[in-house]
Design a protein around this motif. Structure first.
Motif, PDB file in Angstrom:
ATOM      1  N   ILE A  59       0.878   9.952  -8.569  1.00 47.56           N
ATOM      2  CA  ILE A  59      -0.319   9.971  -7.727  1.00 47.56           C
ATOM      3  C   ILE A  59      -0.312   8.812  -6.725  1.00 47.56           C
ATOM      4  O   ILE A  59      -0.508   9.011  -5.515  1.00 47.56           O
ATOM      5  CB  ILE A  59      -1.585   9.917  -8.606  1.00 47.56           C
ATOM      6  CG1 ILE A  59      -1.712  11.199  -9.426  1.00 47.56           C
ATOM      7  CG2 ILE A  59      -2.825   9.716  -7.742  1.00 47.56           C
ATOM      8  CD1 ILE A  59      -2.884  11.202 -10.390  1.00 47.56           C
ATOM      9  N   ILE A  60      -0.073   7.597  -7.218  1.00 44.25           N
ATOM     10  CA  ILE A  60      -0.101   6.434  -6.322  1.00 44.25           C
ATOM     11  C   ILE A  60       1.006   6.521  -5.288  1.00 44.25           C
ATOM     12  O   ILE A  60       0.782   6.270  -4.091  1.00 44.25           O
ATOM     13  CB  ILE A  60       0.020   5.136  -7.138  1.00 44.25           C
ATOM     14  CG1 ILE A  60      -1.185   4.992  -8.081  1.00 44.25           C
ATOM     15  CG2 ILE A  60       0.115   3.928  -6.222  1.00 44.25           C
ATOM     16  CD1 ILE A  60      -1.088   3.811  -9.036  1.00 44.25           C
ATOM     17  N   ALA A  61       2.225   6.887  -5.725  1.00 47.41           N
ATOM     18  CA  ALA A  61       3.345   6.972  -4.787  1.00 47.41           C
ATOM     19  C   ALA A  61       3.117   8.060  -3.748  1.00 47.41           C
ATOM     20  O   ALA A  61       3.466   7.887  -2.567  1.00 47.41           O
ATOM     21  CB  ALA A  61       4.641   7.230  -5.547  1.00 47.41           C
ATOM     22  N   THR A  62       2.537   9.170  -4.137  1.00 46.34           N
ATOM     23  CA  THR A  62       2.275  10.258  -3.189  1.00 46.34           C
ATOM     24  C   THR A  62       1.257   9.832  -2.139  1.00 46.34           C
ATOM     25  O   THR A  62       1.429  10.109  -0.941  1.00 46.34           O
ATOM     26  CB  THR A  62       1.783  11.504  -3.931  1.00 46.34           C
ATOM     27  OG1 THR A  62       2.801  11.945  -4.837  1.00 46.34           O
ATOM     28  CG2 THR A  62       1.454  12.625  -2.960  1.00 46.34           C
ATOM     29  N   VAL A  63       0.191   9.154  -2.555  1.00 47.02           N
ATOM     30  CA  VAL A  63      -0.814   8.679  -1.593  1.00 47.02           C
ATOM     31  C   VAL A  63      -0.190   7.696  -0.609  1.00 47.02           C
ATOM     32  O   VAL A  63      -0.409   7.795   0.611  1.00 47.02           O
ATOM     33  CB  VAL A  63      -1.994   8.031  -2.346  1.00 47.02           C
ATOM     34  CG1 VAL A  63      -2.948   7.349  -1.363  1.00 47.02           C
ATOM     35  CG2 VAL A  63      -2.743   9.073  -3.162  1.00 47.02           C
ATOM     36  N   ILE A  64       0.602   6.743  -1.111  1.00 43.52           N
ATOM     37  CA  ILE A  64       1.243   5.767  -0.231  1.00 43.52           C
ATOM     38  C   ILE A  64       2.242   6.452   0.700  1.00 43.52           C
ATOM     39  O   ILE A  64       2.345   6.132   1.897  1.00 43.52           O
ATOM     40  CB  ILE A  64       1.932   4.671  -1.064  1.00 43.52           C
ATOM     41  CG1 ILE A  64       0.887   3.877  -1.847  1.00 43.52           C
ATOM     42  CG2 ILE A  64       2.745   3.749  -0.179  1.00 43.52           C
ATOM     43  CD1 ILE A  64       1.471   2.834  -2.780  1.00 43.52           C
ATOM     44  N   GLY A  81      10.750  -4.072 -14.032  1.00 41.90           N
ATOM     45  CA  GLY A  81       9.961  -3.944 -15.242  1.00 41.90           C
ATOM     46  C   GLY A  81       8.544  -3.493 -15.016  1.00 41.90           C
ATOM     47  O   GLY A  81       7.776  -3.370 -15.973  1.00 41.90           O
ATOM     48  N   SER A  82       8.166  -3.235 -13.772  1.00 44.72           N
ATOM     49  CA  SER A  82       6.815  -2.790 -13.438  1.00 44.72           C
ATOM     50  C   SER A  82       6.885  -1.418 -12.777  1.00 44.72           C
ATOM     51  O   SER A  82       7.864  -1.087 -12.089  1.00 44.72           O
ATOM     52  CB  SER A  82       6.142  -3.785 -12.500  1.00 44.72           C
ATOM     53  OG  SER A  82       4.952  -3.250 -11.949  1.00 44.72           O
ATOM     54  N   ILE A  83       5.825  -0.605 -12.955  1.00 41.57           N
ATOM     55  CA  ILE A  83       5.820   0.711 -12.318  1.00 41.57           C
ATOM     56  C   ILE A  83       5.784   0.594 -10.795  1.00 41.57           C
ATOM     57  O   ILE A  83       6.146   1.545 -10.096  1.00 41.57           O
ATOM     58  CB  ILE A  83       4.654   1.575 -12.816  1.00 41.57           C
ATOM     59  CG1 ILE A  83       3.303   0.938 -12.466  1.00 41.57           C
ATOM     60  CG2 ILE A  83       4.759   1.838 -14.302  1.00 41.57           C
ATOM     61  CD1 ILE A  83       2.119   1.834 -12.770  1.00 41.57           C
ATOM     62  N   TRP A  84       5.366  -0.580 -10.284  1.00 40.40           N
ATOM     63  CA  TRP A  84       5.408  -0.768  -8.829  1.00 40.40           C
ATOM     64  C   TRP A  84       6.842  -0.798  -8.321  1.00 40.40           C
ATOM     65  O   TRP A  84       7.099  -0.491  -7.158  1.00 40.40           O
ATOM     66  CB  TRP A  84       4.677  -2.054  -8.437  1.00 40.40           C
ATOM     67  CG  TRP A  84       3.201  -1.955  -8.642  1.00 40.40           C
ATOM     68  CD1 TRP A  84       2.467  -2.511  -9.647  1.00 40.40           C
ATOM     69  CD2 TRP A  84       2.276  -1.222  -7.838  1.00 40.40           C
ATOM     70  NE1 TRP A  84       1.144  -2.177  -9.524  1.00 40.40           N
ATOM     71  CE2 TRP A  84       0.989  -1.388  -8.419  1.00 40.40           C
ATOM     72  CE3 TRP A  84       2.400  -0.443  -6.687  1.00 40.40           C
ATOM     73  CZ2 TRP A  84      -0.146  -0.803  -7.880  1.00 40.40           C
ATOM     74  CZ3 TRP A  84       1.263   0.134  -6.147  1.00 40.40           C
ATOM     75  CH2 TRP A  84       0.011  -0.046  -6.744  1.00 40.40           C
ATOM     76  N   GLY A  85       7.764  -1.163  -9.169  1.00 35.02           N
ATOM     77  CA  GLY A  85       9.167  -1.108  -8.791  1.00 35.02           C
ATOM     78  C   GLY A  85       9.669   0.314  -8.633  1.00 35.02           C
ATOM     79  O   GLY A  85      10.704   0.553  -8.005  1.00 35.02           O
ATOM     80  N   VAL A  86       8.949   1.279  -9.221  1.00 31.43           N
ATOM     81  CA  VAL A  86       9.277   2.691  -9.045  1.00 31.43           C
ATOM     82  C   VAL A  86       8.540   3.268  -7.844  1.00 31.43           C
ATOM     83  O   VAL A  86       9.068   4.115  -7.115  1.00 31.43           O
ATOM     84  CB  VAL A  86       8.911   3.487 -10.320  1.00 31.43           C
ATOM     85  CG1 VAL A  86       9.281   4.951 -10.171  1.00 31.43           C
ATOM     86  CG2 VAL A  86       9.596   2.892 -11.539  1.00 31.43           C
ATOM     87  N   ILE A  87       7.323   2.786  -7.598  1.00 33.32           N
ATOM     88  CA  ILE A  87       6.479   3.353  -6.552  1.00 33.32           C
ATOM     89  C   ILE A  87       6.924   2.929  -5.158  1.00 33.32           C
ATOM     90  O   ILE A  87       7.093   3.766  -4.255  1.00 33.32           O
ATOM     91  CB  ILE A  87       5.012   2.945  -6.786  1.00 33.32           C
ATOM     92  CG1 ILE A  87       4.493   3.578  -8.079  1.00 33.32           C
ATOM     93  CG2 ILE A  87       4.139   3.337  -5.604  1.00 33.32           C
ATOM     94  CD1 ILE A  87       3.133   3.072  -8.509  1.00 33.32           C
ATOM     95  N   ILE A  88       7.125   1.630  -4.963  1.00 31.11           N
ATOM     96  CA  ILE A  88       7.308   1.103  -3.608  1.00 31.11           C
ATOM     97  C   ILE A  88       8.647   1.474  -2.964  1.00 31.11           C
ATOM     98  O   ILE A  88       8.679   1.821  -1.775  1.00 31.11           O
ATOM     99  CB  ILE A  88       7.108  -0.424  -3.624  1.00 31.11           C
ATOM    100  CG1 ILE A  88       5.647  -0.731  -3.967  1.00 31.11           C
ATOM    101  CG2 ILE A  88       7.495  -1.051  -2.287  1.00 31.11           C
ATOM    102  CD1 ILE A  88       5.311  -2.200  -4.074  1.00 31.11           C
ATOM    103  N   PRO A  89       9.805   1.416  -3.674  1.00 31.08           N
ATOM    104  CA  PRO A  89      11.079   1.699  -2.980  1.00 31.08           C
ATOM    105  C   PRO A  89      11.139   3.055  -2.284  1.00 31.08           C
ATOM    106  O   PRO A  89      11.809   3.188  -1.264  1.00 31.08           O
ATOM    107  CB  PRO A  89      12.118   1.606  -4.109  1.00 31.08           C
ATOM    108  CG  PRO A  89      11.515   0.676  -5.083  1.00 31.08           C
ATOM    109  CD  PRO A  89      10.050   0.969  -5.053  1.00 31.08           C
ATOM    110  N   GLY A  90      10.469   4.057  -2.803  1.00 31.06           N
ATOM    111  CA  GLY A  90      10.521   5.374  -2.166  1.00 31.06           C
ATOM    112  C   GLY A  90       9.277   5.732  -1.391  1.00 31.06           C
ATOM    113  O   GLY A  90       8.994   6.913  -1.170  1.00 31.06           O
TER     114      GLY A  90
END
Length: 478
Positions: free
Chosen positions: A282-287, A340-349
């Protein structure tokens, strides 16, 4: 249903099926089977028992055979192999039970009715050797170093005389402690589950019960061992004379155990993995929608030096395989402290070249006159973007949003790079890898959880596919 039947019975309008109709329906049926068969296979296998999966049972429906225990006992007389025909289901499935289920069983009472080699095999299988041996050492006042003996090196063991310590014990007491210590010839005893079948003895013709490893339909003979012990060794049973009792029994525990954190041998919480995947998606899609729409707006509605160059660079990245940039992504995640954080999954893509190109092509179809009129009415660039461009680009945004949900939910590479060392942040795809390790393989759990992981993306695609086709098709309109 009437509309579906009307669609499926359409012809070319000549009142009968023509060659074109037959070819079209054959092609439709073939495509349907190509899609349906793997999904149906996955769904049916997800509710098969662990035993059925382990034995590679090719039966279509989930079920379970009547089973028995084949025991291997090691001792001074050598290795003995025999069949325990009356073992209850909880004993046969002991390794798959969780701690609560094991505690609910009367193990001591069950072992009290056993003796001899059956007792030796069962107490090892039911994880009672350590408990019983330590209790015996304490009760008999034996030396404390016996509890540490199995962990000592061969050189350190020479300082202790095991024979003297165990002198005066009965044969059963000595055997129990030596099994606990792992002293030769008392190698670990073992029980495996086998299929109970009925077949005539190849020599006497007497119908008997046998234990066979599996019912391999490709083998002309099956290796069987007599359940009653009247025949020593393994007998070759003709496959066509063997009959087995199978009960249709879906294993719903394949779904419930991982979701409730009770899966044996699994040290991740699958419910947490689903929550992490939902948050990441959800967060990655919005960004992604926000960044890509801004980039698409700038490249489609602004004229600036280097515009073509930047567009060419973005399109060029579409031709670069993701594996080539993996090392760079890993270094960037570590350098920014996102490992180690989910932000490391969200931000790169967050920004995708395909998304920028998709939205830019769609925004080119928005008339420039609308934007100029808004500017003449003193609208800011943010207002133009937020109130005019975004609402008009909703079909393309919907298409990109759906694709982003599917991409993010199914992504494995970035989570492996960013959060592989932090189990609390695992996404659903990383959790699926936990069901197969070096010493344990829980394929029945992995199949069930794979079905669970497919449900969200399947629902999104089925109910929102019209937005995908509409949004992508309209990006080419002028």
């Amino acid at each position: 249903m009437s509309s579906v039947w009307t669609f499926l019975t359409r012809t070319q309008g000549r009142g009968r099926l023509t060659l074109t109709d037959w070819v079209s329906y054959a092609y439709l049926l073939l495509g349907f089977l190509i899609i349906l068969v793997p999904v149906a296979w996955l769904g049916l296998n997800s509710v098969k028992t662990a035993f059925q999966i382990e034995k590679q049972d090719l039966a279509l429906l989930p079920g379970d055979f009547d089973r028995v225990a084949r025991a291997t006992v090691n001792g001074p007389e050598g290795r003995e192999i025999f069949v325990i025909g009356d073992a209850p289901d909880w004993v046969l499935n002991w390794k798959d039970l969780n701690a609560e289920q094991k505690a609910a069983q009367d193990v001591a009472g069950y072992l009290a009715g056993k003796e001899g080699r059956e007792l030796f095999a069962l107490r090892t299988h039911l994880d009672q050797v350590t408990t019983l041996a330590r209790a015996e050492i304490t009760a008999l006042g034996l030396p404390d170093w016996l509890t540490r003996y199995s962990a000592l090196t061969p050189q350190a063991r020479t300082a202790f005389d095991l024979d003297v310590a165990l002198a005066g014990l009965s044969a059963d007491q000595e055997r129990l402690i030596k099994e606990y210590l792992g002293v030769d010839p008392y190698k670990p005893n073992r029980i495996v589950t086998q299929v109970l079948v009925t077949a005539p003895d190849p020599e006497s013709g007497r119908v008997m019960q046998w234990a066979v490893p599996n019912l391999n339909p490709q083998s002309a003979f099956l290796p069987g061992r007599a359940v009653d012990g009247s025949i020593d060794g393994v007998v070759r049973l003709p496959r066509d004379t063997v009959t087995a009792s199978r009960n249709i029994k879906p294993a719903w525990g394949n779904f419930l155990d991982p979701l409730t954190g009770q899966a044996y041998g699994i040290n991740v919480d699958f419910a947490t993995c689903i929550t992490n995947s939902v948050l990441v998606t959800i967060i990655a899609t919005v960004i992604t929608l926000l960044i890509n729409s801004m980039a698409g707006f700038a490249l489609s509605k602004y004229q600036f030096r280097g515009q073509v160059f930047f567009l060419a660079i973005i399109l060029t990245t579409l031709m670069v395989p993701a594996t080539i940039t993996l090392v760079g992504v890993f270094k960037a995640i570590n350098a920014t402290g996102l490992s180690g954080s989910i932000w490391g999954v969200i931000i790169p893509g967050a920004a995708t070249p395909a998304g920028v190109f998709l939205l830019r092509q769609y925004m080119l179809t928005i008339p420039d006159e609308l934007i100029e009129a808004a500017r003449m009415d003193s609208a800011t660039e943010w207002s133009v973007y937020w109130r005019i461009v975004l609402p008009l680009a909703l079909p393309a945004l919907a298409a990109l949003g759906i694709l982003s949900i599917i991409w993010r939910w199914n992504d494995l590479i970035i989570p492996m790079v960013a959060i592989a060392t932090t189990k609390e942040a695992y996404t659903i795809q990383l959790c699926l890898l936990e069901f197969r390790g070096e010493h344990i393989s829980q394929e029945h759990y992995r199949l069930a959880m794979t079905v669970v992981s497919l449900i969200p993306t399947t629902l999104v695609f089925v109910f929102l596919q019209k937005y995908i086709t509409t949004g992508i098709a309209n990006t080419g309109m002028k």
